[in-house]
Scaffold this active site. Structure first.
Site, mmCIF file in Angstrom:
data_model
loop_
_atom_site.group_PDB
_atom_site.id
_atom_site.type_symbol
_atom_site.label_atom_id
_atom_site.label_comp_id
_atom_site.label_asym_id
_atom_site.label_seq_id
_atom_site.Cartn_x
_atom_site.Cartn_y
_atom_site.Cartn_z
ATOM 1 N N ARG A 230 -0.947 12.664 -4.216
ATOM 2 C CA ARG A 230 -1.886 11.540 -4.078
ATOM 3 C C ARG A 230 -1.086 10.308 -3.660
ATOM 4 N NH1 ARG A 230 -5.209 14.770 -3.647
ATOM 5 N NH2 ARG A 230 -7.126 15.097 -4.841
ATOM 6 N N GLU A 259 -5.245 5.373 2.192
ATOM 7 C CA GLU A 259 -5.775 6.321 3.185
ATOM 8 C C GLU A 259 -7.298 6.327 3.291
ATOM 9 O OE1 GLU A 259 -4.252 10.017 1.323
ATOM 10 O OE2 GLU A 259 -6.334 10.677 1.150
ATOM 11 N N HIS A 291 -3.782 14.051 5.061
ATOM 12 C CA HIS A 291 -4.350 14.809 3.943
ATOM 13 C C HIS A 291 -4.868 16.166 4.415
ATOM 14 C CE1 HIS A 291 -5.883 13.891 -0.335
ATOM 15 N NE2 HIS A 291 -5.767 15.200 -0.195
#
Ligand code: NAI
Length: 326
Positions: A230, A259, A291
Site C-alpha cells: 500500500r 494513487e 497497482h
C-alpha cells in the site's frame, strides 16, 4: 433478484464477473470510483462492490445506509479505504482474503529483476538500435539478502521465490509464521542488513509511513526498496531524498500514497498535476506500475468467484466467512 452497484469497473472486471455470475444477482457496472460525489449511483441497489481506490468514508456509508444498501463487497484483500467504525452495525463489509498471492509475489520479483538488470532501459535502447551495454551492469541475486516486511500469504510466496534464487531471507512480522522460509529479525536488523527490502504488510494505523527519513537512514547503502503493498507505507519525499543521496539504490513501486485519483486511468495526453510522482517516474532507477501486481487471469477469476459467493451468502442470510469487523 438483488441489485449490486459495481464501482470502478474495467473491461477485465466485467469479463471475470460475468463468467461467475449468479442468476439472482444483477450487477450494474459503473466506471466511476465510489466516493461522496458518486454514491448516489447506488440508490435503489441492495449492495455495492468496491475496490482499492474507492473512498468508503463515513459520508459515503451514511448515504448507503439511507439508500438501504446492506453490504459492501470489497473485491480485494485490503480494506484500509473503508471506515470500519462508521460501518459497524450498519453495513456488512466483506472482502476477498486470498486469491492469488503468487500474482503479487511474482510481480514483486519482476520489479526486482527489471531494476537490477535494467531491462526497462535495455528495451528502449535496442528499439532505437542502440546496442551499447554501458550503464546496464546489475548484480547476482544469489547470495544477496532480501528483507521481507510482512510474512503473510504474499510475503511467504515471495520468500519461496527468493529461496529459488539462492538468496538469504530475513523477515519482520509482529506475528511470526512457522511456514516462513527465512529468518525472523527485528525491523532495524532487517533494514540494516538487506540488499533488497520488500513490503508485504497491510496498511494499518500503526505503520503509516513505515519507510521515512529515519528508517531510510537505517538501510544498507544502495539497498533496493520494493512496495507492492500500500502506498502510504512509504513517505515518498523520504524515498526521493534516499534516492538522491544514493542511500536507496533503486525503487520498484506498484502502489503510491497519492494513487487514488490517478491509478487505473489513462492520462497519457495530459500533464499530471502530481509533481512528486512526476519526479520519481523520471528517475532511471525507479519503476512505477499502477497497482497491477494482482492482475493475472487466475487472480481475477479468484476475486470474482469469492466476491459473488460472498454476496450470495449475504443475500441468502448465510454465515459470512469473509466479513471484516473492527
Ligand atoms: P496477509 O494478511 O496474509 O499477511 C499480512 C502480514 O503482515 C501478516 O502476517 C501480518 O501479521 C503482517 N503485518 C501486519 N502489520 C505489520 C507490520 N507493521 N510490520 C510487519 N508485518 C506486519 O496479507 P497478504 O495477502 O499477504 O497481503 C499483504 C498486503 O498486500 C495486503 O494487505 C495488501 O495491502 C497488499 N496487496 C497488494 C496487491 C496489489 O495488487 N499490489 C494485491 C493484494 C494485496
Amino acid at each position: 433478484m438483488k441489485t449490486v452497484a459495481f464501482f470502478d469497473a474495467k473491461t477485465y472486471d466485467r469479463e471475470s464477473f460475468l463468467r461467475f455470475k449468479d442468476d439472482e444477482i444483477n450487477i450494474r457496472f459503473f466506471e466511476n470510483k465510489l466516493n461522496a460525489d458518486t454514491v448516489s449511483m447506488a440508490a435503489c441497489c441492495d449492495g455495492v462492490c468496491a475496490f482499492v481506490n474507492d473512498t468508503i468514508d463515513k459520508q459515503v456509508i451514511d448515504k448507503l445506509e439511507e439508500y438501504g444498501v446492506g453490504v459492501i463487497a470489497m473485491r480485494c484483500a485490503g480494506y484500509n479505504n473503508v471506515d470500519l467504525k462508521a460501518a459497524a452495525g450498519r453495513i456488512k463489509i466483506l472482502r476477498v482474503p486470498a486469491y492469488s498471492p503468487y500474482a503479487v509475489a511474482e510481480h514483486t520479483m519482476g520489479l526486482i529483476l527489471t531494476l537490477n538488470r535494467k531491462l526497462h532501459r535495455a528495451y528502449i535502447r535496442t528499439r532505437d538500435h542502440n546496442f551499447s551495454l554501458d550503464g546496464l551492469i546489475g548484480f547476482d541475486l544469489r547470495g544477496k539478502t532480501v528483507g521481507i516486511v510482512g510474512t503473510g500469504k504474499i510475503g511467504r510466496c515471495f520468500a519461496d521465490i527468493c529461496e529459488g534464487f539462492g538468496m538469504n531471507i530475513l523477515g519482520f512480522d509482529p506475528y511470526e509464521n512457522k511456514e516462513f522460509s527465512g529468518k525472523y529479525v527485528s525491523l532495524d536488523e532487517l533494514l540494516g542488513n538487506s540488499d533488497i527490502i520488500s513490503l508485504h504488510c497491510p496498511l494499518t494505523k500503526d505503520n503509516h509511513h513505515l519507510i521515512n527519513d529515519l528508517t531510510v537512514g537505517k538501510m544498507k547503502k544502495g539497498a533496493y526498496i520494493i512496495n507492492t503493498s500500500r502506498g502510504l507505507l512509504i513517505d515518498t519525499q523520504a524515498l526521493i531524498n534516499g534516492l538522491k543521496s544514493g542511500r536507496i539504490g533503486a525503487a520498484g513501486l506498484d502502489v503510491y500514497e497519492e494513487e487514488t485519483s490517478l491509478f487505473f486511468e489513462d492520462y497519457s495526453d495530459e500533464i499530471i498535476p502530481d509533481d512528486t510522482l512526476s519526479t520519481i517516474i523520471s528517475m532511471p532507477n525507479v519503476i512505477v506500475t499502477s497497482h497491477q501486481a494482482f492482475l493475472t487471469r487466475e487472480a481475477l477469476d479468484g476475486i470474482a468467484e469469492t466476491t459473488i459467493s460472498n454476496l450470495r451468502a449475504y443475500f441468502a442470510g448465510e454465515k459470512l466467512e469473509n466479513e471484516v469487523t473492527l
